[in-house]
Design an enzyme around this catalytic site. Structure first.
Site, mmCIF file in Angstrom:
data_model
loop_
_atom_site.group_PDB
_atom_site.id
_atom_site.type_symbol
_atom_site.label_atom_id
_atom_site.label_comp_id
_atom_site.label_asym_id
_atom_site.label_seq_id
_atom_site.Cartn_x
_atom_site.Cartn_y
_atom_site.Cartn_z
ATOM 1 C CB VAL A 284 -0.970 0.001 1.208
ATOM 2 C CG1 VAL A 284 -1.709 1.336 1.289
ATOM 3 C CG2 VAL A 284 -1.968 -1.141 1.100
ATOM 4 C CB THR B 168 -7.366 -1.891 6.937
ATOM 5 O OG1 THR B 168 -7.286 -1.725 5.523
ATOM 6 C CG2 THR B 168 -8.768 -2.311 7.324
ATOM 7 N NE ARG C 144 -8.286 -5.031 -8.352
ATOM 8 C CZ ARG C 144 -8.332 -5.088 -9.682
ATOM 9 N NH1 ARG C 144 -8.776 -6.171 -10.280
ATOM 10 N NH2 ARG C 144 -7.923 -4.083 -10.428
ATOM 11 C CG PHE D 277 -11.368 1.023 -1.547
ATOM 12 C CD1 PHE D 277 -12.056 0.366 -0.530
ATOM 13 C CD2 PHE D 277 -11.408 2.411 -1.577
ATOM 14 C CE1 PHE D 277 -12.781 1.078 0.423
ATOM 15 C CE2 PHE D 277 -12.129 3.133 -0.633
ATOM 16 C CZ PHE D 277 -12.818 2.461 0.373
ATOM 17 C CE LYS E 284 -4.451 -10.487 -5.469
ATOM 18 N NZ LYS E 284 -5.300 -9.323 -5.579
ATOM 19 C CB CYS F 233 -7.458 -7.735 2.718
ATOM 20 S SG CYS F 233 -5.914 -6.985 2.210
ATOM 21 C CG LEU G 55 -21.103 -12.981 -8.494
ATOM 22 C CD1 LEU G 55 -22.288 -12.752 -9.407
ATOM 23 C CD2 LEU G 55 -21.575 -13.543 -7.156
ATOM 24 C CE LYS H 104 -5.202 -6.976 8.207
ATOM 25 N NZ LYS H 104 -5.011 -5.603 8.617
HETATM 26 C C1 UGA Z 1 -8.851 -7.064 -1.335
HETATM 27 C C2 UGA Z 1 -9.863 -6.099 -1.979
HETATM 28 O O1 UGA Z 1 -10.250 -6.584 -3.271
HETATM 29 C C3 UGA Z 1 -9.275 -4.690 -2.113
HETATM 30 O O2 UGA Z 1 -10.274 -3.798 -2.610
HETATM 31 C C4 UGA Z 1 -8.806 -4.225 -0.735
HETATM 32 O O3 UGA Z 1 -8.240 -2.935 -0.780
HETATM 33 C C5 UGA Z 1 -7.764 -5.201 -0.201
HETATM 34 O O4 UGA Z 1 -8.389 -6.498 -0.093
HETATM 35 C C6 UGA Z 1 -7.310 -4.694 1.156
HETATM 36 O O5 UGA Z 1 -8.136 -4.638 2.068
HETATM 37 O O6 UGA Z 1 -6.195 -4.199 1.261
HETATM 38 P P1 UGA Z 1 -6.808 -8.530 -2.235
HETATM 39 O O7 UGA Z 1 -6.877 -9.228 -0.924
HETATM 40 O O8 UGA Z 1 -5.503 -8.065 -2.748
HETATM 41 O O9 UGA Z 1 -7.762 -7.218 -2.229
HETATM 42 O O10 UGA Z 1 -7.346 -9.554 -3.306
HETATM 43 P P2 UGA Z 1 -8.616 -9.773 -4.230
HETATM 44 O O11 UGA Z 1 -8.213 -9.619 -5.635
HETATM 45 O O12 UGA Z 1 -9.761 -8.989 -3.755
HETATM 46 O O13 UGA Z 1 -8.879 -11.316 -3.953
HETATM 47 C C7 UGA Z 1 -9.133 -11.806 -2.641
HETATM 48 C C8 UGA Z 1 -9.375 -13.285 -2.674
HETATM 49 O O14 UGA Z 1 -10.665 -13.573 -3.206
HETATM 50 C C9 UGA Z 1 -8.383 -14.086 -3.511
HETATM 51 O O15 UGA Z 1 -8.015 -15.227 -2.780
HETATM 52 C C10 UGA Z 1 -9.177 -14.474 -4.738
HETATM 53 O O16 UGA Z 1 -8.730 -15.684 -5.298
HETATM 54 C C11 UGA Z 1 -10.564 -14.614 -4.160
HETATM 55 N N1 UGA Z 1 -11.667 -14.438 -5.135
HETATM 56 C C12 UGA Z 1 -11.837 -13.226 -5.749
HETATM 57 C C13 UGA Z 1 -12.533 -15.465 -5.391
HETATM 58 O O17 UGA Z 1 -12.403 -16.579 -4.826
HETATM 59 N N2 UGA Z 1 -13.576 -15.281 -6.263
HETATM 60 C C14 UGA Z 1 -13.775 -14.103 -6.884
HETATM 61 O O18 UGA Z 1 -14.748 -13.985 -7.655
HETATM 62 C C15 UGA Z 1 -12.882 -13.042 -6.627
#
Ligand code: UGA
Length: 456
Positions: A11, A121, A157, A155, A341, A281, A271, A284
């Site tokens: 961040v 956060t 990713r 926000f 991811k 994130c 979805l 937590k």
């Molecule tokens: C997440 C949020 O998307 C950000 O907006 C936020 O700022 C960040 O947390 C944070 O609080 O700092 P991040 O954890 O980097 O970001 O990852 P994401 O891309 O959101 O994915 C999170 C998890 O959800 C991954 O394990 C991904 O594989 C999973 N996921 C995502 C799914 O299983 N299905 C989906 O449709 C989307």
């Protein structure tokens, strides 16, 4: 504007490099000397798309330091972007934030006009807490001064943090005064108006709309962050809950998700059914908001169910392997992907680790391959009895089953029918529903996804 950013995690570092790119004068402070030395040497210590290029292009505007002695009391904005780990019971450890607040309070002067910004956060009330600490430190030195502390949650990713910084959907600023509001509006003006030339490595998408600005109280801004992450996590758990039902009734969750996602009120993103969310994130933040609610003796059953469904998904993978192989003791299972991811080497709360531990407990032999997260995995989990493969090809050798856990781009295009010939049993569990099930089945592979009809 002169901006001090404290914390060089994904961040702080991406925010710092983006703001420097936009022309602000940035000092990035981190007490981790090694990291600062590496940054000074032009090394980029984290995997973030486009970061190396943006840092290179903006190096005139950014300097790195590990010493509070370099603090400039004329700074316009101090952004706190340090870690806020979970204490293990859902509560958030504010130690690092408080140390920063104290350090700032020890150095601001009578004439300083800095606005302090919480970007980490942090639990509800943290803006107030930071303000109290700074004012207390000032008072110790005989300075009585009203300090402005704003909440400006991120926000971003991981992996796409620069893209999300340059092209945000919205910017939320929680402020108590117009001074703080205008300071933050000027900081973000180029983003709000999209007047900057897009970096070559993080191109502006066609038709991008201007970000909305939400100006609110610090408390609402703090809650927006938790509500956003809880909602996104809930969306994923929702689709995963339906995925299990889809298996029972013989429907395909990918079609169901498409069918509901096209309703604009629902939206198609987040979805994607699979083994659920991980990372630093969602787990937590959902635990932290439950902890806060509990302090008010308030129940949040939706958030509780979101968490429960998520961790059940990891067990689902083991159940699927048991269903096909019956006995896992002595079976060799290949794990394709370790990171939580794609495009990151981050293993925090990674489903892969729970699944591997579960398999080992059941007596399976586990092989793993990840394009970049294996080094981290080796270092952080020395106790994990895993055989690391040198390539995806090598991973398939002698396996009774392979589980795709992280949907790395390169895993989408592997020659699966060829690789399956190296396996003892041609079983592939697609934990992310990203493979072409018809093509795999045609080539004699037993394909199991998550919620994709019949046996999945
Ligand atoms: C997440 C949020 O998307 C950000 O907006 C936020 O700022 C960040 O947390 C944070 O609080 O700092 P991040 O954890 O980097 O970001 O990852 P994401 O891309 O959101 O994915 C999170 C998890 O959800 C991954 O394990 C991904 O594989 C999973 N996921 C995502 C799914 O299983 N299905 C989906 O449709 C989307």
């Amino acid at each position: 504007m002169k901006v001090l950013i404290v914390g060089s995690g994904y961040v702080g570092l991406t925010t710092g490099s983006a703001l420097a790119y936009l022309g602000h004068e940035i000092t990035l402070l981190d007490i981790n000397e090694d990291r600062i030395l590496r940054l000074r040497d032009g090394e980029v210590p984290i995997h973030e798309r486009g970061l190396a290029e943006v840092l290179e292009e903006s190096k005139e505007n950014i300097q790195f330091t590990s010493s509070w002695e370099d603090f400039n009391s004329n700074v316009d904005i101090v952004i706190i972007a340090v870690g806020t780990p979970n204490k293990g019971n859902g509560d958030v450890d504010l130690t690092y934030v408080e140390i920063v607040a104290k350090s700032v309070g020890e150095r601001l002067t009578e004439n300083s006009h800095a606005v302090i910004v919480n970007k980490s956060t942090v639990p509800i009330g943290s803006a107030k807490r930071v303000k109290t600490i700074i004012e207390h430190e000032l008072k110790k030195r005989g300075i009585v001064k009203n300090i402005e502390v704003a909440s400006n949650p991120e926000f971003l990713r991981e992996g796409e943090a620069l893209y999300d910084t340059f092209y945000p959907d919205r910017i939320v600023i929680g402020v108590e005064t117009d001074t703080a509001k205008h300071r933050l509006l000027s900081l973000y003006q180029p983003l709000l108006e999209q007047t900057f030339t897009a970096p070559r490595s993080v191109k502006r998408p066609d038709g991008v709309s201007l970000p909305s600005i939400i100006t609110t109280s610090p408390t609402s801004a703090e809650l927006i962050k938790y509500a956003a992450n809880s909602f996104l996590a809930m969306k994923i758990s929702f689709v995963n809950e339906f995925a299990s039902l889809a298996e029972l009734v013989g429907a395909d969750i990918t079609e169901v998700a498409k069918g509901i996602g096209l309703d604009k009120r629902i939206g198609s993103r987040f979805l994607q059914a699979g083994i659920g969310w991980g990372g630093s994130c969602f787990g937590k933040d959902t635990a932290a908001i439950l902890y806060t609610a509990n302090q008010y003796n308030y129940d949040m059953p939706l958030v509780q169910a979101t968490i429960k469904t998520n961790y059940k998904q990891r067990e689902t993978i083991i159940r699927k392997l048991q269903l096909e192989l019956k006995v896992l003791r002595g079976a060799t299972i290949g794990v394709l992907g370790l990171a939580f991811k794609p495009n990151t080497d981050d293993l925090r709360d990674a489903p892969s680790l729970d699944i591997i531990r579960g398999l080992i407990e059941l007596g399976a032999i586990v092989k793993a391959f990840d394009p970049i997260a294996m080094t981290n995995c080796r270092v952080q989990n020395r106790d994990l009895d895993v055989q690391y493969a040198q390539s995806a090809q090598e991973l398939f050798e002698g396996c009774d089953g392979v589980v795709l856990i992280t949907e790395w781009e390169e895993f989408l295009h592997l020659p699966y029918s060829k690789l399956a010939k190296r396996m003892k049993k041609k079983l592939i569990i697609d934990g992310r529903n990203v493979l072409d099930k018809e093509a795999l089945r045609k080539s004699g592979i037993i394909y199991r996804g998550i919620g994709r009809g019949e046996t999945g």
